[in-house]
Design a protein around this motif. Structure first.
Motif, PDB file in Angstrom:
ATOM      1  N   PRO A 189      49.795 -15.260  28.211  1.00  0.00           N
ATOM      2  CA  PRO A 189      48.856 -16.492  27.563  1.00  0.00           C
ATOM      3  C   PRO A 189      47.720 -16.707  28.430  1.00  0.00           C
ATOM      4  CG  PRO A 189      51.315 -16.906  27.923  1.00  0.00           C
ATOM      5  CD  PRO A 189      50.857 -15.640  28.566  1.00  0.00           C
ATOM      6  N   THR A 190      46.586 -17.348  27.810  1.00  0.00           N
ATOM      7  CA  THR A 190      45.361 -17.664  28.429  1.00  0.00           C
ATOM      8  C   THR A 190      45.549 -18.970  29.252  1.00  0.00           C
ATOM      9  OG1 THR A 190      44.688 -18.631  26.225  1.00  0.00           O
ATOM     10  CG2 THR A 190      44.126 -16.439  26.751  1.00  0.00           C
ATOM     11  N   ALA A 191      46.521 -19.726  29.091  1.00  0.00           N
ATOM     12  CA  ALA A 191      46.854 -21.135  29.810  1.00  0.00           C
ATOM     13  C   ALA A 191      48.419 -21.184  30.190  1.00  0.00           C
ATOM     14  CB  ALA A 191      46.434 -22.083  28.795  1.00  0.00           C
ATOM     15  N   GLY A 192      48.417 -22.084  30.919  1.00  0.00           N
ATOM     16  CA  GLY A 192      49.851 -22.222  31.690  1.00  0.00           C
ATOM     17  C   GLY A 192      50.703 -22.446  30.553  1.00  0.00           C
ATOM     18  N   MET A 193      52.021 -22.605  31.012  1.00  0.00           N
ATOM     19  CA  MET A 193      52.858 -22.751  29.864  1.00  0.00           C
ATOM     20  C   MET A 193      53.993 -23.843  30.222  1.00  0.00           C
ATOM     21  SD  MET A 193      53.213 -20.528  27.377  1.00  0.00           S
ATOM     22  CE  MET A 193      54.871 -20.447  26.806  1.00  0.00           C
ATOM     23  N   THR A 227      61.111 -30.459  29.601  1.00  0.00           N
ATOM     24  CA  THR A 227      59.750 -29.796  29.993  1.00  0.00           C
ATOM     25  C   THR A 227      59.912 -28.464  30.194  1.00  0.00           C
ATOM     26  OG1 THR A 227      59.131 -31.697  31.029  1.00  0.00           O
ATOM     27  CG2 THR A 227      57.859 -29.754  31.366  1.00  0.00           C
ATOM     28  N   VAL A 228      59.029 -27.539  29.217  1.00  0.00           N
ATOM     29  CA  VAL A 228      59.256 -26.281  29.363  1.00  0.00           C
ATOM     30  C   VAL A 228      58.425 -25.756  30.765  1.00  0.00           C
ATOM     31  CG1 VAL A 228      58.494 -23.969  28.173  1.00  0.00           C
ATOM     32  CG2 VAL A 228      59.340 -25.904  26.885  1.00  0.00           C
ATOM     33  N   PRO A 229      59.115 -25.062  31.615  1.00  0.00           N
ATOM     34  CA  PRO A 229      58.313 -24.749  32.863  1.00  0.00           C
ATOM     35  C   PRO A 229      57.383 -23.586  32.707  1.00  0.00           C
ATOM     36  CG  PRO A 229      60.554 -23.882  32.988  1.00  0.00           C
ATOM     37  CD  PRO A 229      60.294 -24.462  31.647  1.00  0.00           C
ATOM     38  N   ASP A 230      56.388 -23.464  33.548  1.00  0.00           N
ATOM     39  CA  ASP A 230      55.468 -22.142  33.714  1.00  0.00           C
ATOM     40  C   ASP A 230      56.325 -21.328  34.474  1.00  0.00           C
ATOM     41  OD1 ASP A 230      53.388 -20.787  33.332  1.00  0.00           O
ATOM     42  OD2 ASP A 230      52.088 -21.906  34.776  1.00  0.00           O
ATOM     43  N   GLY A 231      55.547 -20.173  34.384  1.00  0.00           N
ATOM     44  CA  GLY A 231      55.832 -19.018  35.439  1.00  0.00           C
ATOM     45  C   GLY A 231      56.916 -17.982  34.612  1.00  0.00           C
ATOM     46  N   GLY A 232      57.220 -18.088  33.380  1.00  0.00           N
ATOM     47  CA  GLY A 232      58.217 -17.380  32.725  1.00  0.00           C
ATOM     48  C   GLY A 232      57.649 -16.054  32.090  1.00  0.00           C
TER      49      GLY A 232
END
Length: 365
Positions: free
Chosen positions: A182-186, A285-290
């Protein structure tokens, strides 16, 4: 008084006196004929008779031949006249029959022509009526299809430049997948994800795309289950499904939207709302880093953290986009409309975001 008789010949020469009867030489006229004399006399008589008979027969034959010739001439004349009359009569009859046949054929031709023209008129009238009916039906169908955007759903992949490429998954394999960056955080409190798919075969669980972390491999998933499409948010216990929408070998457009505000989730098929629910992972909240993948899920099922072949996608997919918000109904409908492939998400934009195929998956035009 005895006078001597004198004979005068034609030359007035005086001959000697004729001897008296007494002095006349006696003749042998009274002598009997001999056998030879009689025989010669009979021969002479028979020859004379034969000549007379031949002459008479010749005369008769001449007369008969002349008569026969005259009769033959007359017969020939009569036959010629009769034959000529017969020929003329037969010829006249034949000409009359031919003329009648020509007249009859001409009448039949005219009648056939009139019937043909009449039939042509009827056929043309029928064709025009059918054309009008077909045009009317096509108009109604076109209006219906336009409202539902079915025509565009089926042809969008080939028409619009933004979807010129797709990724082919040639078979179901634990080694075939696509890695999305992705081009942005998740970190997400809401999202909308849309994709075009053409599945070869759907099993109990066939992954379209999956985002997960080490703690939760099922943060976001869109997968197929036979003829159903399923959206998962926050875990396998939070899902929304819509039945009877998947047809193997046919292109279909799917969108899934979610908001943590009230846990509202919705599934859209071909630009139309197909299912909706509340309390789906509300306040989550869906976390980033996956890890975000297409065609597989990273669930740690296998030795070395590999993939499960039974979950693999086989077929084609394109137009994968994701936004960090819930799109409106109009915006979602546009995703499957004329501008579908020219609209890109702000988290994932098809044709912009890096998507790397692995294990035999490949880009195709």
């Amino acid at each position: 008084d005895d006078y001597d008789l004198m004979y005068v010949n034609l030359d007035n020469e005086i001959e000697g006196p004729v001897l008296g009867t007494e002095e006349t030489v006696s003749c042998d006229c009274q002598r009997e004929h001999t056998e030879w004399d009689k025989l010669f006399i009979m021969l002479e008589n028979s020859q004379m008779k034969e000549n007379m008979m031949l002459q008479a027969m010749d005369e008769i034959l001449k007369v008969d031949l002349q008569t026969l010739k005259a009769e033959l001439s007359q017969l020939t004349t009569n036959l010629a006249g009769t034959f000529t009359a017969t020929i003329e009569k037969v010829t006249s009859h034949i000409v009359s029959q031919v003329e009648q046949a020509l007249v009859k054929n001409s009448d039949q031709a005219e009648e056939a022509k009139r019937l043909h023209e009449s039939e042509q008129g009827k056929v043309l009238e029928h064709v025009l009526l059918l054309s009008h009916n077909v045009s009317s039906r096509l108009g109604r169908l076109e209006s219906t299809w336009l409202r539902r955007s079915v025509f565009l759903y089926l042809t969008i992949f080939l028409i619009f430049s933004g979807c010129e490429t797709a990724i082919l998954f040639p078979m179901r394999s634990k080694k075939i997948f696509g890695s999305v960056h992705p081009t942005a955080g998740m970190t997400l409190h809401s999202f909308t994800a849309c994709i075009w798919i053409k599945v070869t075969e759907a099993l109990r669980k066939t992954i379209v795309f999956s985002y997960g972390t080490k703690l939760n491999p099922y943060e976001i998933q869109l997968y197929l289950s036979w003829e159903s499409a399923v959206l998962v948010v926050g875990g396998d216990q939070h899902k929304l499904a819509v039945k009877n929408v998947v047809v193997p070998g046919k292109w279909i457009h799917l969108c899934g939207a979610w908001s943590s505000e009230n846990g509202s989730a919705s599934l859209w098929v071909k630009g139309e709302l197909a299912a909706t629910a509340l309390d789906i992972a509300d306040a989550h909240t869906v976390p980033d880093g996956g890890i975000l993948q297409i065609g597989q899920e990273k669930n740690g099922c296998c030795i070395g953290g590999g993939f499960d072949e039974a979950l693999a996608f086989s077929g084609k997919l394109t137009g994968f986009n994701m936004w960090d918000r819930v799109l409106s109904a109009k915006e979602i409908a546009a995703q499957s409309g004329e501008d579908a492939c020219s609209i890109r998400g702000n988290i994932i934009g098809w044709g912009v975001t890096e998507v790397l195929p692995y294990g035999g998956a490949q880009y195709i035009s």
